[in-house]
Design an enzyme around this catalytic site. Sequence first.
Site, PDB file in Angstrom:
ATOM      1  N   ARG A  41       0.865  -1.177   0.000  1.00 11.08           N
ATOM      2  CA  ARG A  41       0.000   0.000   0.000  1.00 11.08           C
ATOM      3  C   ARG A  41       0.897   1.222   0.000  1.00 11.08           C
ATOM      4  O   ARG A  41       1.800   1.342   0.820  1.00 11.08           O
ATOM      5  CB  ARG A  41      -0.880  -0.015   1.258  1.00 11.08           C
ATOM      6  CG  ARG A  41      -1.788   1.201   1.459  1.00 11.08           C
ATOM      7  CD  ARG A  41      -2.457   1.071   2.838  1.00 11.08           C
ATOM      8  NE  ARG A  41      -3.504   2.062   3.053  1.00 11.08           N
ATOM      9  CZ  ARG A  41      -3.323   3.295   3.521  1.00 11.08           C
ATOM     10  NH1 ARG A  41      -2.098   3.717   3.800  1.00 11.08           N
ATOM     11  NH2 ARG A  41      -4.356   4.100   3.717  1.00 11.08           N
ATOM     12  N   SER A 110     -12.582  -4.360   1.995  1.00 14.04           N
ATOM     13  CA  SER A 110     -12.836  -3.547   3.180  1.00 14.04           C
ATOM     14  C   SER A 110     -14.336  -3.416   3.393  1.00 14.04           C
ATOM     15  O   SER A 110     -15.057  -2.985   2.490  1.00 14.04           O
ATOM     16  CB  SER A 110     -12.230  -2.150   3.014  1.00 14.04           C
ATOM     17  OG  SER A 110     -10.823  -2.208   3.017  1.00 14.04           O
ATOM     18  N   LYS A 140      -5.544   6.573   9.500  1.00 19.97           N
ATOM     19  CA  LYS A 140      -6.851   7.094   9.087  1.00 19.97           C
ATOM     20  C   LYS A 140      -7.576   7.627  10.325  1.00 19.97           C
ATOM     21  O   LYS A 140      -8.445   6.964  10.893  1.00 19.97           O
ATOM     22  CB  LYS A 140      -7.689   5.995   8.427  1.00 19.97           C
ATOM     23  CG  LYS A 140      -7.182   5.554   7.060  1.00 19.97           C
ATOM     24  CD  LYS A 140      -8.177   4.606   6.408  1.00 19.97           C
ATOM     25  CE  LYS A 140      -7.753   4.253   4.999  1.00 19.97           C
ATOM     26  NZ  LYS A 140      -8.753   3.367   4.344  1.00 19.97           N
TER      27      LYS A 140
END
Length: 214
Positions: A41, A110, A140
């Site tokens: 990622r 997700s 996040k």
Amino acid sequence: MHSSWPRRGVYAITPDETDDARLLARVDAVLGAGAVWLQYRNKAADAATRERQATALLPLCRRYGVPLIVNDDWRLAARIGADGAHLGEDDGDVAAARQALGTGAILGVSCYDQGALARDAVAAGADYVAFGAFFPSPTKPHARRASLQLLRDAAPLAVPRVAIGGITPDNAPALVAAGADLLAVISGVFDAPDPAAAVRAYRACFDVAPTSPL
């Protein structure tokens, strides 16, 4: 999903890293300490950098026998021969990704704080479902928050349940007890003073947490 892949353990997710050599060295330490899955990622990189870095991680993952899963981009996963892809809510159709990747690839989705999303994802071909954030996350900070009950309720789906979001070795046992099969961590591992020691601390949570009754 290949039955040979482990279904429980630490699911390491790479940080945004601009230096390829440093990325490989950081991941090497984490895989060497026993992380069982790796997700590539990098939200800050351009497409060429992502392809170069993901391709460079493949032989490292092969050496450790760890599947490499590409975040957001199943087309990149298919192009480089990665072991799978992980899709968020804006990353395309799950069924289309499954068809393109084939039955042997790992496909994760997700599902945030929604059990209905998880049921739909599995019906469309997902191999695992990810819930979170369970705790405040530096990656996040404004993410939706998921409950432990969500993990328990997803047990009948009969696929690995991934927990993500602010997970530490202190709060992880409660997640494992509620049914989390994989603990997905970014900063908890890669920002730790000793990432290898952090992985071992997360791994230990699977040894002490009791299995939750359904």
